[in-house]
Design a protein around this motif. Structure first.
Motif: not given
Lengths: 227, 227
Positions: A209-213, A218-224, A226-227
């Motif tokens: 399926x074509x990406x939703x542009x 955009x769905x992305x993981x949330x990165x904390x 923290x170092x």
DNA sequence: GTCTATATCATGATAGAC
DNA sequence: GTCTATCATGATATAGAC
């Protein structure tokens, strides 16, 4: 010992050594040593190390891309005016490469490893040469895919082509990377199985399926943080 | 001019130069020149060029893989005992990398280019180090994917993981190759769009129908013998 | 066409004064 | 910790005898 095949002996030795050690790390001494040829012969026959490198690529790459075009011509002729199936198109483009890579004897396997390694980051003096060798081919296959997949924009097709090149590159010549991923769990010596695996993966990606542009989030993981 | 951050200045300069010119082609003189540091400082702080290279990778790669494990832990905890969606798993593994690659300032982009370039064919003295850094991570993500895709054998999952690494590698760090494919038709600077494109391609490939590995004839183009 | 011998240069590494 | 000066090595390329 040496005749006029000196030139060929050098090309074969160079191809093999470039594959093993890389373009930079391979010295002319290694090459002439393996070819059982005098050191000065390289500069006599090729003029410079750079020109030798280009010639190593030229003799096989030109043939490879000619095959691709020839096969595509044949398919399109057979089909009359009708669009081809995407799978057939991929089979031509990547099948020709896989076939060369499966040729353990004639040095095709070695060359494909070298090509995969170099295609990605060509040194300046090969880049333009690669571009010349590839542009016509890419254009033809892009056009065929656009006809085969009317719902997919040309831009998206090029991206997916690029991703497929990456997948193929790892499949054909990424043995080192494979061992990092899989330790010794996978066997890359069965080229028919590899071909089948790679094909179904690529086809799945090509027809996804074509990406939703949409500009939105955009769905992305949330990165904390923290170092 | 020089203090105890000499070490850091060397690492930053080395990372950037390695990305541009490659590990071999970058000389200690270039590095110390760019870092505005004395040539002998490299051997004083790191002992050798090889140890410097390992340290360039270590400081970022360790962090990257820790993030991946942390995010996966979080997702699995949230899910209770239930399998995760494949898309979420990919979002973690590749999203973390894409995010680092999108960091133009802190050097993340440069590092990801370097990593993509090196991961595929690590020199001997980095290979074992990469293996150490990756094995635990791969094992965890493989397990998660196996649970997420009960119909797909573990071996197939590893292969598709390998292909995905190839696609990601070209997506993130294959600018040179991209220009061969696309001339100037594609823009790889919009990292959100790139992420979306790559994700849908990978998911399509990951969930593709399983290849037919029956010993029988595999579909392949017939290549004529013509030279 | 092939060879030996060598010119020229750049690299990684280190010794030793400060 | 930092610097200068230098060593040992190995690279590409070439001049000139055969």
């Amino acid at each position: 010992m040496a005749e006029i095949d000196t030139r060929l002996r050098i090309l074969d030795a160079a191809e093999s050594l470039f594959t093993q050690y890389g373009l930079d790390a391979t010295t002319l001494r290694q090459i002439t040593g393996a070819a059982e040829v005098n050191l000065a012969a390289v500069n006599y026959h090729f003029g410079s190390k750079e020109e030798l490198i280009r010639e190593v690529f030229r003799r096989r790459l030109t043939w490879l891309n000619q095959q691709r075009l020839r096969e595509l011509d044949r398919l399109e002729t057979e089909a009359g005016g009708r669009p081809l199936k995407p799978s057939r198109i991929l089979e031509v483009f990547f099948g020709v490469a896989l076939k060369m890579a499966a040729d353990t004897n004639g040095g095709g396997r070695s060359f494909m490893r070298l090509l995969g390694r170099t295609y990605r980051q060509p040194p300046e003096f090969v880049r333009s040469f690669f571009a010349e060798e590839y542009t016509a081919v890419i254009a033809r296959f892009k056009a065929a895919l656009i006809r085969a997949l009317p719902g997919v924009p040309g831009e998206e097709i090029l991206w997916r082509f690029h991703f497929m090149m990456g997948a193929m590159s790892y499949a054909l010549t990424g043995t080192d990377a494979l061992h990092i991923v899989a330790e010794d769990a996978l066997d890359d010596s069965d080229s028919d199985a590899l071909y089948a695996r790679l094909m179904s993966f690529m086809l799945g990606g090509l027809r996804a399926p074509l990406p939703d542009l949409s500009g939105g989030r955009v769905k992305r993981p949330r990165i904390s943080k923290a170092a």
